[in-house]
Design a protein around this motif. Structure first.
Motif, PDB file in Angstrom:
ATOM      1  N   ALA A 472      61.992  52.771  42.321  1.00 42.58           N
ATOM      2  CA  ALA A 472      63.226  52.373  42.103  1.00 42.58           C
ATOM      3  C   ALA A 472      63.922  52.010  40.963  1.00 42.58           C
ATOM      4  O   ALA A 472      63.095  51.571  40.343  1.00 42.58           O
ATOM      5  N   ASP A 473      65.070  52.208  40.609  1.00 39.89           N
ATOM      6  CA  ASP A 473      65.901  51.427  39.701  1.00 39.89           C
ATOM      7  C   ASP A 473      66.601  50.186  39.950  1.00 39.89           C
ATOM      8  O   ASP A 473      67.206  50.347  41.228  1.00 39.89           O
ATOM      9  N   VAL A 474      66.716  49.140  39.331  1.00 40.45           N
ATOM     10  CA  VAL A 474      67.388  48.152  39.659  1.00 40.45           C
ATOM     11  C   VAL A 474      68.265  47.518  38.688  1.00 40.45           C
ATOM     12  O   VAL A 474      67.870  47.643  37.419  1.00 40.45           O
ATOM     13  N   HIS A 475      69.383  47.274  39.172  1.00 41.16           N
ATOM     14  CA  HIS A 475      70.598  46.835  37.882  1.00 41.16           C
ATOM     15  C   HIS A 475      70.653  45.130  38.191  1.00 41.16           C
ATOM     16  O   HIS A 475      70.994  44.600  39.347  1.00 41.16           O
ATOM     17  N   LEU A 476      70.496  44.683  37.347  1.00 42.84           N
ATOM     18  CA  LEU A 476      70.511  43.053  37.156  1.00 42.84           C
ATOM     19  C   LEU A 476      71.881  42.469  36.550  1.00 42.84           C
ATOM     20  O   LEU A 476      72.039  42.944  35.589  1.00 42.84           O
ATOM     21  N   VAL A 504      71.598  44.456  32.900  1.00 42.27           N
ATOM     22  CA  VAL A 504      70.233  45.114  32.519  1.00 42.27           C
ATOM     23  C   VAL A 504      69.673  46.005  33.424  1.00 42.27           C
ATOM     24  O   VAL A 504      69.636  45.661  34.863  1.00 42.27           O
ATOM     25  N   ILE A 505      69.511  47.114  33.044  1.00 42.81           N
ATOM     26  CA  ILE A 505      68.775  48.053  34.041  1.00 42.81           C
ATOM     27  C   ILE A 505      67.399  48.320  34.017  1.00 42.81           C
ATOM     28  O   ILE A 505      66.612  48.398  32.868  1.00 42.81           O
ATOM     29  N   VAL A 506      66.749  48.043  35.027  1.00 39.21           N
ATOM     30  CA  VAL A 506      65.289  48.008  35.048  1.00 39.21           C
ATOM     31  C   VAL A 506      64.791  49.264  35.898  1.00 39.21           C
ATOM     32  O   VAL A 506      65.161  49.548  36.922  1.00 39.21           O
ATOM     33  N   GLN A 507      64.064  50.199  34.989  1.00 36.55           N
ATOM     34  CA  GLN A 507      63.666  51.271  35.658  1.00 36.55           C
ATOM     35  C   GLN A 507      62.341  51.276  36.120  1.00 36.55           C
ATOM     36  O   GLN A 507      61.512  50.588  35.445  1.00 36.55           O
ATOM     37  N   ASP A 508      62.067  52.046  37.178  1.00 36.48           N
ATOM     38  CA  ASP A 508      60.739  52.263  37.739  1.00 36.48           C
ATOM     39  C   ASP A 508      59.986  50.946  38.246  1.00 36.48           C
ATOM     40  O   ASP A 508      59.047  50.968  38.178  1.00 36.48           O
ATOM     41  N   ALA A 509      60.718  50.294  39.137  1.00 39.14           N
ATOM     42  CA  ALA A 509      60.320  49.359  39.607  1.00 39.14           C
ATOM     43  C   ALA A 509      59.570  49.517  41.102  1.00 39.14           C
ATOM     44  O   ALA A 509      60.070  50.608  41.140  1.00 39.14           O
ATOM     45  N   ALA A 541      68.885  61.363  46.868  1.00 37.46           N
ATOM     46  CA  ALA A 541      67.726  61.605  47.701  1.00 37.46           C
ATOM     47  C   ALA A 541      66.331  61.209  47.075  1.00 37.46           C
ATOM     48  O   ALA A 541      65.241  61.034  47.829  1.00 37.46           O
ATOM     49  N   ASP A 542      66.481  61.521  45.913  1.00 41.42           N
ATOM     50  CA  ASP A 542      65.140  61.270  45.022  1.00 41.42           C
ATOM     51  C   ASP A 542      64.910  59.866  44.372  1.00 41.42           C
ATOM     52  O   ASP A 542      63.941  59.817  44.230  1.00 41.42           O
ATOM     53  N   ARG A 543      65.966  59.194  44.259  1.00 42.94           N
ATOM     54  CA  ARG A 543      65.590  57.833  43.586  1.00 42.94           C
ATOM     55  C   ARG A 543      66.908  56.815  44.290  1.00 42.94           C
ATOM     56  O   ARG A 543      68.016  57.156  44.201  1.00 42.94           O
TER      57      ARG A 543
END
Length: 559
Positions: A472-476, A504-509, A541-543
């Motif tokens: 998932a992507d996470v927005h901090l 800050v966008i954290v990708q591929d958590a 649906a994919d992320r």
């Protein structure tokens, strides 16, 4: 006494109204209103005003109205009307059937203006806007009478009719109240009460080309609807004499009463519509529902709950003057509300691969882990455990300082709800020297929940199974403004004070599999990270995309 009413015992506005009603009551029930102009979205300051009016109506067993102040076709739009209605209902202040529109009273406004002209209390003025400002005077100098102030009643009636018929261009003429150009209150120096606007209105179309000013329409609207108390923020205090003047000159029975309350400011937050529009139109934020904005839509998308916002407002209580509240109080109310409502999950935002070399290669077991919540009804959940897991990259250090109780080489740490592991080997990239994975061993006798009472370790870290984790992507989010003070409306250009690290966008958590079917706006507690909500805009649906609502306190990272 419930929480809401307990605050009312200390509420100066409630005390004031109670004392007034003991001396001079109304022949009708208590009725209050919230009158937004549909030219933007509601924000946290709006929520405070809504709460104040709604609470007073409820306390006195009355009704609460939502009334749109839609008498300026140049700025207003139906999309704002719909958004405001949705936001108020979401906040929990549903007005029910009591939704009204100022534009529906256009005939009443016009007839009231004609009445004032016939009484010699209003006149058509030809001064330009610049000339009017010059004639108005200053706080230390009296104003001057307009050269058109002494027009006859007949001439004013004819000119006002021609204004209504569209004979004149915009700004060519206005209708002004005839009060006192020497008044120490600038609001009372013959204020404009009607102006010409040649633009289609979203409700009335082209039926009108003259529109009343808010200070004139406001008391008339209140009187039509049977409002008893018009509760306004402090910037309208100087406008109260004009409110009362209009009602008195129109000889309206049992006129409503305007009373003021303090305005809510939050540290590090600006609620000026002008500034918010700058941010949106300048591309500094991701639209009006950007989770960094203090709009209700932004709060909702970020993951705030209506209960947390109402609790925050109740904690503040009644504000009598301009007041600045530390935003940490809002964060506190949010945590208090979420802690008993959200399931906890383990999420690794900056993953570091760990291979447990003495765990079976095809091994898999489901561990029962309790929710990190005070609400026992949330129960436990089953989490997969396998040979390869991810841990937080910051949970490992080769050369740790004193006080570091997480994983390090040749040291042991507990995996939450699982086993003790010991780091045996550090694998690094040959070119960059960056750590790419850890090789560890586990002690099968240390499984959580088995009554193990042997050696103890100081640190517990979270993890997720590599084969089962959801990516998932996470927005901090951090504070939008660099300044930690409240900004008053319309003071300068604030865009150069936007915090460049507010998002800050954290990708591929990597997050445990229990969130795979999460729905938009569903909330979770990420162990050790904070509270997070599924973003309704970017999740597909994919992320899955998560927004951090509010962090947990992390004593080590602070150090």
């Amino acid at each position: 006494m419930d929480h809401e009413n307990s605050h009312l015992t200390e509420n100066y506005l409630y005390k004031l109204i109670s004392e007034e009603l003991e001396k001079d009551t109304f022949g009708r029930e208590m009725c209050t209103r919230f009158p937004p102009e549909p030219n933007g979205y509601l924000h946290i300051g709006s929520a405070y005003a809504i709460h104040t009016n709604h609470t007073m109506a409820k306390k006195f067993n009355g009704t609460f109205h939502l009334r749109f102040d839609d008498t300026n076709p140049l700025k207003e739009d139906l999309k704002y009307v719909n958004a405001i209605i949705e936001d108020i209902k979401w906040l929990g202040y549903d007005p029910g059937e009591h939704i009204y529109y100022g534009s529906d009273y256009s005939d009443e406004f016009y007839n009231a203006a004609v009445t004032l002209i016939k009484q010699g209390k209003a006149y058509v003025c030809d001064l330009s806007p610049d000339e009017m400002r010059e004639y108005r005077g200053t706080l230390t100098e009296s104003g001057k009478n307009s050269p058109y102030r002494d027009r006859s009643v007949e001439e004013n009636l004819e000119l006002f009719l021609h204004m209504k018929q569209g004979v004149y261009p915009a700004s060519a003429k206005v209708l002004r109240a005839k009060i006192d150009m020497k008044s120490p209150n600038l609001t009372m120096r013959d204020p404009v009460i009607y102006r010409i606007i040649h633009a289609a209105h979203y409700r009335t179309g082209n039926d009108w080309c003259i529109y009343p000013m808010y200070d004139f329409a406001h008391p008339i609207q209140d009187a039509i609807e049977g409002i008893t108390y018009s509760l306004c923020s402090l910037e309208f205090r100087d406008h109260r004499p004009l409110y009362e003047w209009v009602l008195h000159e129109l000889k309206l029975p049992e006129p409503p009463r305007q009373r003021e309350f303090g305005r809510l400011n939050l540290t590090g937050v600006v609620t000026s519509k002008r500034f918010l529009r700058q941010l949106v139109e300048g591309g500094h934020v991701d639209g009006w529902d950007d989770p960094r904005l203090p709009t209700i839509r932004g709060f909702r998308r970020r993951g705030f709950t209506p209960d947390s916002i109402r609790s925050f407002i109740e904690e503040i209580g009644s504000i009598r003057a301009y007041s600045t509240v530390d935003i940490s109080l809002l964060d506190h109310c949010l945590r208090q509300d979420l802690k008993d409502k959200t399931n906890s999950v383990m999420a690794v935002l900056q993953p570091l691969k760990v291979v447990i070399t003495n765990y079976p290669e095809d091994g898999l077991e489901w561990l029962s882990i309790e929710n990190n919540s005070e609400n026992e009804s949330l129960g436990r959940r089953e989490v997969p455990f396998s040979r390869t897991i991810y841990i937080e990259r910051s949970d490992f250090m080769e050369n740790p300082p004193k006080g570091f109780h997480r994983l390090t080489l040749n040291a042991e740490v507990r995996l939450k709800g699982a086993y003790f592991i010991t780091c045996e080997e550090v694998i690094k990239d040959a070119n960059t020297g960056e750590i790419t994975e850890l090789h560890c061993t586990y002690d099968p006798l240390t499984k959580s929940g088995t009554g193990f009472t042997g050696r103890k370790v100081k640190g517990t870290i979270h993890w997720v199974s590599a084969d089962h984790a959801v990516t998932a992507d996470v927005h901090l989010y951090e504070k939008l403004l660099l300044d930690q003070v409240a900004a008053q409306d319309d003071e300068g250009d604030w865009t150069d004070r936007v915090n460049p690290e507010s998002l800050v966008i954290v990708q591929d958590a990597k997050i445990e599999s229990s969130i795979a079917e999460a729905l938009p706006e569903q909330k979770f507690q990420f162990f050790r990270h904070g509270y997070f909500s599924v973003d309704p805009r970017y999740t597909t649906a994919d992320r899955i995309v998560f927004n951090r609502i509010v962090p947990l306190k992390d004593s080590w990272n602070k150090r």
